[in-house]
Design a protein around this motif. Structure first.
Motif, mmCIF file in Angstrom:
data_model
loop_
_atom_site.group_PDB
_atom_site.id
_atom_site.type_symbol
_atom_site.label_atom_id
_atom_site.label_comp_id
_atom_site.label_asym_id
_atom_site.label_seq_id
_atom_site.Cartn_x
_atom_site.Cartn_y
_atom_site.Cartn_z
ATOM 1 N N ARG A 43 0.823 -1.218 0.000
ATOM 2 C CA ARG A 43 0.000 0.000 0.000
ATOM 3 C C ARG A 43 0.852 1.261 0.000
ATOM 4 N NH1 ARG A 43 -3.070 -3.122 3.953
ATOM 5 N NH2 ARG A 43 -4.908 -3.998 2.906
ATOM 6 N N ASN A 44 2.122 1.112 0.396
ATOM 7 C CA ASN A 44 3.024 2.255 0.429
ATOM 8 C C ASN A 44 4.069 2.211 -0.690
ATOM 9 O OD1 ASN A 44 2.618 4.033 3.053
ATOM 10 N ND2 ASN A 44 2.206 1.899 3.641
ATOM 11 N N GLY A 45 3.843 1.352 -1.669
ATOM 12 C CA GLY A 45 4.757 1.290 -2.807
ATOM 13 C C GLY A 45 6.075 0.616 -2.506
ATOM 14 N N ILE A 46 6.079 -0.315 -1.560
ATOM 15 C CA ILE A 46 7.296 -1.003 -1.120
ATOM 16 C C ILE A 46 7.100 -2.505 -1.316
ATOM 17 C CG2 ILE A 46 8.786 -1.470 0.873
ATOM 18 C CD1 ILE A 46 7.754 1.239 2.035
ATOM 19 N N PHE A 47 8.159 -3.224 -1.672
ATOM 20 C CA PHE A 47 8.060 -4.682 -1.805
ATOM 21 C C PHE A 47 9.354 -5.341 -1.326
ATOM 22 C CE2 PHE A 47 9.620 -2.980 -5.826
ATOM 23 C CZ PHE A 47 10.724 -3.777 -6.094
ATOM 24 N N PRO A 48 9.283 -6.605 -0.876
ATOM 25 C CA PRO A 48 10.475 -7.317 -0.408
ATOM 26 C C PRO A 48 11.210 -7.982 -1.565
ATOM 27 C CG PRO A 48 8.550 -8.677 -0.039
ATOM 28 C CD PRO A 48 8.049 -7.390 -0.634
ATOM 29 N N TRP A 49 12.538 -7.982 -1.485
ATOM 30 C CA TRP A 49 13.361 -8.604 -2.528
ATOM 31 C C TRP A 49 14.752 -8.829 -1.917
ATOM 32 C CZ3 TRP A 49 15.470 -5.739 -7.438
ATOM 33 C CH2 TRP A 49 15.969 -6.687 -8.350
ATOM 34 N N TYR A 50 15.105 -10.071 -1.712
ATOM 35 C CA TYR A 50 16.381 -10.370 -1.063
ATOM 36 C C TYR A 50 16.796 -11.795 -1.383
ATOM 37 C CZ TYR A 50 13.538 -12.905 2.373
ATOM 38 O OH TYR A 50 12.662 -13.791 2.981
ATOM 39 N N SER A 51 18.028 -12.138 -1.044
ATOM 40 C CA SER A 51 18.565 -13.465 -1.327
ATOM 41 C C SER A 51 18.613 -14.310 -0.062
ATOM 42 C CB SER A 51 19.988 -13.352 -1.906
ATOM 43 O OG SER A 51 19.977 -12.585 -3.096
ATOM 44 N N ILE A 52 18.757 -15.611 -0.261
ATOM 45 C CA ILE A 52 18.879 -16.528 0.870
ATOM 46 C C ILE A 52 20.078 -16.116 1.722
ATOM 47 C CG2 ILE A 52 19.328 -18.926 1.534
ATOM 48 C CD1 ILE A 52 17.922 -19.796 -1.010
ATOM 49 N N ASN A 53 19.895 -16.188 3.034
ATOM 50 C CA ASN A 53 20.908 -15.853 4.049
ATOM 51 C C ASN A 53 21.123 -14.356 4.222
ATOM 52 O OD1 ASN A 53 21.441 -18.626 4.538
ATOM 53 N ND2 ASN A 53 22.878 -18.683 2.830
ATOM 54 N N ASP A 54 20.402 -13.541 3.460
ATOM 55 C CA ASP A 54 20.449 -12.096 3.651
ATOM 56 C C ASP A 54 19.247 -11.652 4.475
ATOM 57 O OD1 ASP A 54 22.740 -11.810 2.176
ATOM 58 O OD2 ASP A 54 21.699 -11.265 0.318
ATOM 59 N N PRO A 55 19.333 -10.501 5.134
ATOM 60 C CA PRO A 55 18.143 -9.972 5.812
ATOM 61 C C PRO A 55 17.092 -9.576 4.783
ATOM 62 C CG PRO A 55 19.881 -8.327 5.778
ATOM 63 C CD PRO A 55 20.491 -9.604 5.285
ATOM 64 N N ILE A 56 15.844 -9.483 5.206
ATOM 65 C CA ILE A 56 14.784 -9.032 4.304
ATOM 66 C C ILE A 56 15.076 -7.591 3.903
ATOM 67 C CG2 ILE A 56 12.315 -8.627 4.053
ATOM 68 C CD1 ILE A 56 11.875 -10.694 6.277
ATOM 69 N N LEU A 57 15.109 -7.343 2.601
ATOM 70 C CA LEU A 57 15.310 -5.990 2.090
ATOM 71 C C LEU A 57 13.998 -5.486 1.518
ATOM 72 C CD1 LEU A 57 18.750 -6.358 0.243
ATOM 73 C CD2 LEU A 57 18.324 -5.477 2.547
ATOM 74 N N TRP A 58 13.654 -4.237 1.821
ATOM 75 C CA TRP A 58 12.403 -3.633 1.366
ATOM 76 C C TRP A 58 12.723 -2.519 0.373
ATOM 77 C CZ3 TRP A 58 8.054 -6.067 2.944
ATOM 78 C CH2 TRP A 58 8.163 -6.919 4.054
ATOM 79 N N TRP A 59 12.114 -2.586 -0.811
ATOM 80 C CA TRP A 59 12.502 -1.738 -1.930
ATOM 81 C C TRP A 59 11.375 -0.807 -2.388
ATOM 82 C CZ3 TRP A 59 17.351 -2.369 -4.475
ATOM 83 C CH2 TRP A 59 18.126 -3.442 -4.006
ATOM 84 N N SER A 60 11.778 0.351 -2.887
ATOM 85 C CA SER A 60 10.895 1.253 -3.617
ATOM 86 C C SER A 60 11.776 1.977 -4.631
ATOM 87 C CB SER A 60 10.207 2.255 -2.683
ATOM 88 O OG SER A 60 9.260 3.035 -3.395
ATOM 89 N N PRO A 61 12.012 1.327 -5.777
ATOM 90 C CA PRO A 61 12.992 1.846 -6.743
ATOM 91 C C PRO A 61 12.522 3.109 -7.462
ATOM 92 C CG PRO A 61 11.857 -0.061 -7.639
ATOM 93 C CD PRO A 61 11.426 0.052 -6.217
#
Length: 224
Positions: A39-57
């Motif tokens: 709802r805020n234009g953000i989505f999760p995208w990350y690799s295994i063993n990394d912390p969850i990264l939240w993106w808004s490119p």
């Protein structure tokens, strides 16, 4: 410095994202947090063993439904497939996770992500479009509907153009439901060839906010 999310259900302003587009890291993939993110234009995208990264490119890729390019060659192939909606969501997301990606090792669709989106599907927020041939799943895509926007996540194809045909069916269904547009997230030449365009994050967030009052979204993604 990229902020770390705490147990509190909140996100930084996406306009404060890093140059790469990262808004925050950490937190969890609970349904409430995921839907707040979308709802805020953000989505999760990350690799295994990394912390969850939240993106808004910035820029963002979107498809205005009337801009979709149904090329003649693709139109001829539509009759070769049976299209279904939300009939095998779990299979679709797992196929997307295992599909080989040029220049990538492994997949960002982790087991944790799969479980989270299966939960969103059970709650009526995440949807899949599936292309079958002779009863066999050969392509499809999945994403999340929020307000008047369908946020595309991933697609796969085991047969040439299967995912494109599923995408064309999605566009038709969204037009029927009076959606505003499709969020394609990160710019790719493949999606641009289908009519998607780059817009600024500011423009995207403004359009997203304007779409939040559309109540037809979830109903229009169900099978008729």
């Amino acid at each position: 410095m990229i902020p770390k999310l705490t147990y509190q259900l909140s996100f930084p302003d996406p306009k404060t994202a890093s140059a790469e587009g990262i808004v925050a890291y950490g937190g969890d993939l609970s349904p409430s947090r995921l839907m707040m993110a979308y709802r805020n234009g953000i989505f999760p995208w990350y690799s295994i063993n990394d912390p969850i990264l939240w993106w808004s490119p910035d820029p963002r890729l979107i498809l205005e439904l009337d801009d979709f390019k149904l090329h003649r060659s693709l139109r001829k192939k539509i009759s070769q497939f049976e299209i279904r909606f939300d009939s095998v969501f779990s299979e679709v997301i797992r196929e997307c996770a295992s599909a080989p990606r040029r220049g990538q090792k492994g997949s960002w669709i982790t087991h944790e992500m799969i479980e989270a989106y299966e939960t969103l599907h059970a709650l009526g927020h995440a949807h899949s479009v599936e292309a079958f041939q002779n009863g066999v799943l050969v392509g499809g895509l999945y994403g999340v509907s929020v307000g008047g926007v369908f946020c595309g996540e991933s697609m796969f194809a085991k047969v040439s153009d299967a995912s494109k045909v599923a995408f064309a069916a999605l566009v038709d269904r969204l037009r029927e439901g009076e959606f505003d547009f499709i969020d394609c997230q990160v710019p790719t030449e493949h999606l641009k060839s289908l009519g998607a365009k780059e817009v600024s994050r500011e423009f995207f967030l403004r359009r997203l906010a304007m779409s939040q009052n559309n109540d037809l979204v979830l109903e229009s993604c169900k099978n008729s």
